[in-house]
Design a protein around this motif. Structure first.
Motif, short mmCIF file in Angstrom:
data_model
loop_
_atom_site.label_atom_id
_atom_site.label_comp_id
_atom_site.label_asym_id
_atom_site.label_seq_id
_atom_site.Cartn_x
_atom_site.Cartn_y
_atom_site.Cartn_z
N SER A 126 15.18 3.58 -5.43
CA SER A 126 13.96 3.98 -4.72
C SER A 126 13.00 4.72 -5.66
O SER A 126 11.78 4.53 -5.62
N TRP A 127 13.58 5.58 -6.50
CA TRP A 127 12.75 6.34 -7.44
C TRP A 127 12.00 5.42 -8.39
O TRP A 127 10.79 5.59 -8.60
N ARG A 128 12.68 4.42 -8.91
CA ARG A 128 12.02 3.55 -9.87
C ARG A 128 10.97 2.66 -9.22
O ARG A 128 9.95 2.35 -9.83
N ARG A 129 11.19 2.30 -7.98
CA ARG A 129 10.13 1.56 -7.28
C ARG A 129 8.89 2.43 -7.15
O ARG A 129 7.76 1.97 -7.33
N ARG A 130 9.11 3.71 -6.85
CA ARG A 130 7.97 4.63 -6.71
C ARG A 130 7.30 4.85 -8.07
O ARG A 130 6.06 4.89 -8.16
N LEU A 131 8.08 4.99 -9.15
CA LEU A 131 7.49 5.12 -10.48
C LEU A 131 6.63 3.91 -10.81
O LEU A 131 5.54 4.04 -11.39
N GLY A 132 7.10 2.73 -10.45
CA GLY A 132 6.38 1.51 -10.77
C GLY A 132 5.02 1.43 -10.10
O GLY A 132 4.09 0.80 -10.63
N ARG A 133 4.90 2.08 -8.94
CA ARG A 133 3.63 1.99 -8.21
C ARG A 133 2.56 2.93 -8.77
O ARG A 133 1.40 2.81 -8.41
N GLN A 134 2.96 3.87 -9.66
CA GLN A 134 1.93 4.77 -10.18
C GLN A 134 1.38 4.29 -11.53
O GLN A 134 0.36 4.79 -11.99
N GLY A 135 2.04 3.32 -12.17
CA GLY A 135 1.51 2.73 -13.39
C GLY A 135 1.35 3.71 -14.54
O GLY A 135 0.38 3.63 -15.30
N ARG A 136 2.30 4.60 -14.71
CA ARG A 136 2.23 5.61 -15.76
C ARG A 136 3.06 5.18 -16.96
O ARG A 136 4.17 4.66 -16.80
N ALA A 137 2.57 5.43 -18.14
CA ALA A 137 3.32 5.09 -19.34
C ALA A 137 4.61 5.88 -19.37
O ALA A 137 4.64 7.08 -19.08
N GLU A 138 5.71 5.22 -19.75
CA GLU A 138 7.02 5.87 -19.73
C GLU A 138 7.05 7.12 -20.62
O GLU A 138 7.59 8.16 -20.22
#
Length: 495
Positions: free
Chosen positions: A410-422
């Motif tokens: 769930s966390w990574r899906r949420r990270l993916g939606r913000q489009g922030r550089a790793e």
């Protein structure tokens, strides 16, 4: 260049005599400097060479005060564990005066453990070495963590004995604060129906801490809102680093919004919302999860104390105060979610319920006895695309690692939606998730060594804690949780 003694201001002594009592510190037997915070001294515009001199030691120990200083004990009341005490006051702390730092702000210098005062209530007014070093280390660690806090300028051994359960070495802490005015200070005058005292105190706080409130339609109401904002910011910060104050009485809540009185304080190791360390908090009133609602309760007490000066119309005063107090809980909810959002690498607020994602993680941590500090630090090392192998730094902290796997999806899906550089996300997480905190077992070991005249563990601990957000591979063991034998289950006030 000749070393210079400080120039003191004493604005609190310009208030009426009923606000304080003049008192001289107890003379120490054979004072010796244990620790001097040179960085803080320089920020305060104090001469480090002078502080290390015989004259400086005399001031830091209470043996002799410089010209211009006026030593006083402040009067206040308070609710202690919910019970009303009409008179408390500085029972083992003596305010020397104020110095103006290089930033232009005034700060109090107070000697804690400097002997009895008229408010000691039969106590000796002294402090022993352990609580003095605990406050020195933890308050400075909090400052380096970015938390609003009182500071520690110096720790001095007095050369005398303090009687508690046994005979212990005496010490004095020089505490620095933007001021030492508390919710209980307002309670003191409110309980005595001293409206003029309330007005004088409120005006003093506004002038010193919240000058913008002078321009408000109702400066006293603006003062209350400013204090609410400061306390919401402070206690939400505590929550985000796992800090448990331990004794959130109204006399331990400052109007300046600084953490004060490091008695039975502690940092959580394993996360659990009901964690309590204070040996005197038998009912869990000040448990980790209770800190925001207790802060709201304390703020309601402040609002009640201010009622006589908020409005001549009592009903309007109550309505205005109640509206602000009703806003505290949602303010806390928003502030805590925002801090934890940053801790898990989110820099945007979206329609998704981030609070549910955060709550789910904390629930899984509690069920799996996960170390609070190490888990959030480990999250900042994980890649945007992960799995059991790459996630080992975090998932291995769980008794059941699959509990982390489920949340991580769930966390990574949420990270993916913000489009922030790793790389940006990882750097930002490291900036808010400390690698090092003053772990309870380290603090206790430091005190034990000091009792054997060994200050090296304290100095090394202070050095590590001065850079809490930086990886220090050569000091990695300071991030280790306690072993079963090292667990600290109870902390003490030290009075």
């Amino acid at each position: 260049m000749t070393a210079q003694s400080p120039t003191f201001h004493n604005s609190y002594t310009q208030l009426p005599d009923r606000f304080f009592a003049h008192v001289a510190p107890a003379r120490p037997h054979a004072p010796a400097l244990l620790a001097l915070n040179e960085e803080l001294a320089e920020a305060l515009g104090l001469d480090v060479e002078w502080l290390r001199s015989k004259e400086g030691l005399a001031m830091l120990s209470g043996e002799r005060l410089p010209n211009g200083a006026a030593s006083i004990a402040m009067a206040y009341a308070g609710h202690q564990f919910g019970g009303w005490v009409p008179q408390l006051g500085d029972g083992r702390a003596i305010l020397v005066g104020e110095v103006t730092g290089r930033d232009g702000f005034r700060r109090d210098l107070q000697l804690k453990g400097a002997g009895p005062t008229p408010f000691s209530r039969g106590g000796d007014g002294l402090a022993w070495l352990g609580p003095v070093l605990r406050e020195y280390v933890v308050s400075e660690a909090m400052a380096k963590l970015g938390v609003a806090t009182t500071r520690a300028l110096a720790a001095v051994s007095t050369g005398g004995d303090v009687i508690r359960e046994t005979v212990l070495p005496g010490a004095v802490l020089t505490r620095v604060a933007r001021s030492h005015i508390r919710v209980g200070t307002f309670q003191y005058f409110s309980a005595r129906r001293d409206v003029e005292g309330l007005k004088a105190l409120a005006y003093h706080v506004i002038e010193r801490h919240y000058p913008q409130a002078r321009q408000a339609e109702n400066p006293y109401l603006a003062l209350l809102e400013n204090v609410i904002d400061a306390q919401v910011d402070l206690v939400s910060h505590w929550q985000s680093i796992g800090f448990i104050h331990g004794v959130m009485n109204t006399d331990n809540m400052t109007l300046s919004g600084e953490t004060i009185d490091y008695g039975p304080c502690a940092f959580m190791d394993d996360y659990h919302p009901e964690t309590v360390f204070s040996s005197i908090d038998r009912g869990g009133r000040y448990a980790y999860s209770n800190q925001p609602p207790v802060a709201q309760w304390n703020l309601a007490i402040l609002a009640s104390a201010l009622l006589p000066i908020l409005n001549d119309d009592k009903d309007l005063a109550v309505a205005d105060a109640q509206a602000l107090i009703d806003s505290v809980s949602p303010r806390f909810d928003a502030a805590i979610v925002e801090r934890f959002r940053r801790k898990i690498g989110l820099d945007d607020e979206r329609a998704e319920d981030d609070s549910a994602l955060i709550a789910d993680l904390l629930s899984r941590m509690a069920a799996n006895m996960v170390d609070f500090t190490n888990l959030f630090r480990a999250l900042g090392k994980l890649p945007d695309e992960g799995g059991p192998h790459t996630d080992a730094p975090a998932r291995d902290l769980f008794v059941d690692p699959t509990a982390f796997d489920q949340w991580a999806e769930s966390w990574r899906r949420r990270l993916g939606r913000q489009g922030r550089a790793e790389a940006d996300r990882k750097s930002a997480m490291d900036a808010v998730n400390p690698a090092f905190i003053p772990r309870n077992h380290r603090v206790e070991a430091m005190i034990a060594a000091a009792l054997n005249n060994d200050l090296e563990p304290m100095q090394e601990l202070m050095d590590v804690l001065s850079r809490p957000y930086r990886d220090q591979p050569d000091k990695a063991n300071y991030a280790d949780p306690p072993t079963e034998q090292e667990h600290v289950t109870a902390t003490f006030c030290g009075t």
